[in-house]
Design a protein around this motif. Sequence first.
Motif, mmCIF file in Angstrom:
data_model
loop_
_atom_site.group_PDB
_atom_site.id
_atom_site.type_symbol
_atom_site.label_atom_id
_atom_site.label_comp_id
_atom_site.label_asym_id
_atom_site.label_seq_id
_atom_site.Cartn_x
_atom_site.Cartn_y
_atom_site.Cartn_z
ATOM 1 N N ALA A 151 1.984 -34.979 52.500
ATOM 2 C CA ALA A 151 2.498 -36.011 51.686
ATOM 3 C C ALA A 151 3.500 -36.962 52.975
ATOM 4 C CB ALA A 151 3.534 -35.698 50.730
ATOM 5 N N SER A 152 4.250 -36.267 53.759
ATOM 6 C CA SER A 152 4.863 -37.095 54.654
ATOM 7 C C SER A 152 4.055 -37.861 55.742
ATOM 8 C CB SER A 152 5.752 -36.313 55.161
ATOM 9 O OG SER A 152 5.157 -35.183 56.185
ATOM 10 N N LEU A 153 2.966 -37.298 56.042
ATOM 11 C CA LEU A 153 1.987 -37.811 56.962
ATOM 12 C C LEU A 153 1.320 -39.084 56.365
ATOM 13 C CD1 LEU A 153 0.246 -34.701 58.708
ATOM 14 C CD2 LEU A 153 1.989 -36.304 59.841
ATOM 15 N N LYS A 154 1.130 -39.012 55.155
ATOM 16 C CA LYS A 154 0.429 -40.200 54.248
ATOM 17 C C LYS A 154 1.496 -41.234 54.321
ATOM 18 C CE LYS A 154 -2.712 -37.547 51.523
ATOM 19 N NZ LYS A 154 -2.887 -37.008 50.013
ATOM 20 N N GLU A 155 2.759 -40.833 54.057
ATOM 21 C CA GLU A 155 3.711 -41.877 53.948
ATOM 22 C C GLU A 155 3.997 -42.687 55.230
ATOM 23 O OE1 GLU A 155 7.474 -40.333 52.358
ATOM 24 O OE2 GLU A 155 6.543 -39.609 50.523
ATOM 25 N N GLN A 156 3.901 -41.886 56.278
ATOM 26 C CA GLN A 156 4.117 -42.413 57.687
ATOM 27 C C GLN A 156 3.032 -43.157 58.283
ATOM 28 O OE1 GLN A 156 5.048 -39.355 60.414
ATOM 29 N NE2 GLN A 156 5.731 -40.764 62.091
ATOM 30 N N PHE A 157 1.874 -43.004 57.865
ATOM 31 C CA PHE A 157 0.629 -43.559 58.288
ATOM 32 C C PHE A 157 -0.232 -44.192 57.395
ATOM 33 C CE2 PHE A 157 1.873 -40.157 61.412
ATOM 34 C CZ PHE A 157 1.709 -40.785 62.551
ATOM 35 N N LYS A 158 -0.748 -45.271 57.761
ATOM 36 C CA LYS A 158 -1.620 -46.126 56.927
ATOM 37 C C LYS A 158 -2.970 -45.365 56.318
ATOM 38 C CE LYS A 158 -0.016 -50.779 57.816
ATOM 39 N NZ LYS A 158 -0.199 -52.075 58.258
ATOM 40 N N THR A 159 -3.460 -44.925 57.386
ATOM 41 C CA THR A 159 -4.896 -44.195 57.356
ATOM 42 C C THR A 159 -4.741 -42.980 58.103
ATOM 43 O OG1 THR A 159 -5.850 -45.085 59.399
ATOM 44 C CG2 THR A 159 -5.915 -46.466 57.247
ATOM 45 N N PHE A 160 -5.673 -42.119 57.589
ATOM 46 C CA PHE A 160 -5.986 -40.624 58.331
ATOM 47 C C PHE A 160 -6.433 -40.902 59.683
ATOM 48 C CE2 PHE A 160 -8.727 -36.881 58.944
ATOM 49 C CZ PHE A 160 -7.578 -36.152 59.041
ATOM 50 N N THR A 161 -6.976 -41.766 59.985
ATOM 51 C CA THR A 161 -7.518 -42.076 61.236
ATOM 52 C C THR A 161 -6.472 -42.484 61.855
ATOM 53 O OG1 THR A 161 -9.702 -42.888 60.441
ATOM 54 C CG2 THR A 161 -9.230 -43.516 62.566
ATOM 55 N N ASP A 162 -5.380 -43.252 61.799
ATOM 56 C CA ASP A 162 -4.299 -43.789 62.367
ATOM 57 C C ASP A 162 -3.533 -42.391 62.694
ATOM 58 O OD1 ASP A 162 -5.066 -46.373 62.385
ATOM 59 O OD2 ASP A 162 -3.502 -46.500 60.693
ATOM 60 N N ALA A 163 -3.334 -41.640 61.858
ATOM 61 C CA ALA A 163 -2.427 -40.523 62.081
ATOM 62 C C ALA A 163 -3.179 -39.543 63.000
ATOM 63 C CB ALA A 163 -2.722 -39.516 60.760
#
Length: 157
Positions: free
Chosen positions: A11-23
């Motif tokens: 959840a925190s990663l989803k909030e921090q990054f727009k897309t999974f690829t960006d993360a």
Amino acid sequence: MASASPKHTAASLKEQFKTFTDAKQHFRLKARSWQALADKLNAPSVDDLKTQLATLEAQVAKLESENKQLRAHAATGAGFDEVGFWLLDRNFERAKFEDFGISEAATEMESQAQAEYKRLAQKYHPDNGGLDEQMQNLNRLRNQMLSIVKLNGGVGI
């Protein structure tokens, strides 16, 4: 050795990054899901693993040394000694006075507690064939008995 809470969650990663690829690009990691990425980010570092391994190796070395002492003691032909075994037990704090043949009366008066300690110390002192760890635990047992005497208002004689 376990961490209290994970630093990264899906959840925190989803909030921090727009897309999974960006993360994935940001952390330069390959993963198939947000949770897999979070798990990789929360995995212990190589240094943490090395520290844990060193700790475990030290514990193994200590146990091997204790095992060697016990085998040498057993080889003397003294036979099985239940009290001596309890005095070596790693869970010693959970042992009961009855395990040592100590009556409840020994925790009522300081003189009785000291007499029980002396009786066991004569048998398990390293000078009499006992082991250092047995004597350390026996000293802890005496302190426990004296604390109970004090709590019960026992009289020292």
